[in-house]
Design an enzyme around this catalytic site. Sequence first.
Site, PDB file in Angstrom:
ATOM      1  CG  ASN A   7       1.246  -5.045   4.476  1.00  0.00           C
ATOM      2  OD1 ASN A   7       0.070  -4.671   4.492  1.00  0.00           O
ATOM      3  ND2 ASN A   7       2.192  -4.328   3.903  1.00  0.00           N
ATOM      4  NE  ARG A  18     -20.859  -6.650   0.670  1.00  0.00           N
ATOM      5  CZ  ARG A  18     -21.412  -7.824   0.942  1.00  0.00           C
ATOM      6  NH1 ARG A  18     -20.783  -8.935   0.603  1.00  0.00           N
ATOM      7  NH2 ARG A  18     -22.576  -7.894   1.557  1.00  0.00           N
ATOM      8  CG  HIS A  43       2.062   1.159   2.177  1.00  0.00           C
ATOM      9  ND1 HIS A  43       3.038   0.671   1.337  1.00  0.00           N
ATOM     10  CD2 HIS A  43       1.914   2.461   1.833  1.00  0.00           C
ATOM     11  CE1 HIS A  43       3.446   1.630   0.523  1.00  0.00           C
ATOM     12  NE2 HIS A  43       2.761   2.722   0.818  1.00  0.00           N
ATOM     13  CG  HIS A  50      -4.755  -0.586   0.994  1.00  0.00           C
ATOM     14  ND1 HIS A  50      -3.868   0.274   1.600  1.00  0.00           N
ATOM     15  CD2 HIS A  50      -4.222  -0.889  -0.226  1.00  0.00           C
ATOM     16  CE1 HIS A  50      -2.835   0.472   0.795  1.00  0.00           C
ATOM     17  NE2 HIS A  50      -3.012  -0.198  -0.314  1.00  0.00           N
ATOM     18  CD  GLU A  70       5.653  -1.476   4.003  1.00  0.00           C
ATOM     19  OE1 GLU A  70       6.473  -2.403   4.123  1.00  0.00           O
ATOM     20  OE2 GLU A  70       4.732  -1.486   3.170  1.00  0.00           O
ATOM     21  CB  THR A 100       1.511  -3.205  -5.337  1.00  0.00           C
ATOM     22  OG1 THR A 100       2.200  -3.635  -4.159  1.00  0.00           O
ATOM     23  CG2 THR A 100       2.194  -3.794  -6.567  1.00  0.00           C
ATOM     24  CG  HIS A 190       6.696  -6.289  -3.345  1.00  0.00           C
ATOM     25  ND1 HIS A 190       5.782  -5.298  -3.061  1.00  0.00           N
ATOM     26  CD2 HIS A 190       6.393  -6.725  -4.582  1.00  0.00           C
ATOM     27  CE1 HIS A 190       4.978  -5.129  -4.096  1.00  0.00           C
ATOM     28  NE2 HIS A 190       5.331  -5.990  -5.033  1.00  0.00           N
TER      29      HIS A 190
END
Length: 251
Positions: A7, A18, A43, A50, A70, A100, A190
Amino acid sequence: MVKLSVNLNKIATLRNARGGNIPNLLQVAVDVQKFGCQGITIHPRPDERHITYKDVYNIRSIIKTELNIEGNPTDKFMELVLNVKPDQVTFVPDKNDAITSNSGWDMINYHHFLTKKVKKLKIHGIKTSIFLDPNPELVVYAAKTGVDSIELYTGNFSIEYAKKKLNCIHPYIQTAKEAVKNNLFINAGHDLNLDNISFLIEKIPYISEVSIGHALISESLYMGLENTIQSYLKRIHRITSLSCKKRGFIK
């Protein structure tokens, strides 16, 4: 052999902190495949904190192994995956503001909802998986959706294993056995890490794939990314080979 899907969300999180393109997400995707992993997991969340939707389109062409996307099957997410056509889509019931993923699907209340989503993807030849808590009673509902596999949510396992409460594995074993009875493949993910991965695979030899991100990237800070990938592969290979020998699959 249990496949390792890496992942890359944490790589994107570091980059986004940044701005710019360091670390280069696409280059990392190329590298981890070169280092031996058998898949890439991403994901994309609605806030794109992200992995961004642009990342998803950009990364598709460089995946030579398996691309697993995902996410919560909202209309926007479904449009994305139908355009990109990854090898696998894993439905995860995460809320927009969730830090999460922290639970599997309530299969009783979301059975019909997920059935419609699975059908849409299967028309396009996309494998589907449903994120599931370790509860054998939910497997039958998952199977009825037409899904190809379940992904066991291993967050609670990881917490209890760290406390040396090894009995925590029992509901996972029972859920996996029920999945096998219903002709479902079994993935897991996970908070899996180098400390608990061997125990999980030893106790559940039916697992087809593990998806690991946060721990793997964190461990890479100490060990180096290539060494970390190889460490996972060696442990997975060792425990899988021992399991196969015990079950008489290989001599």
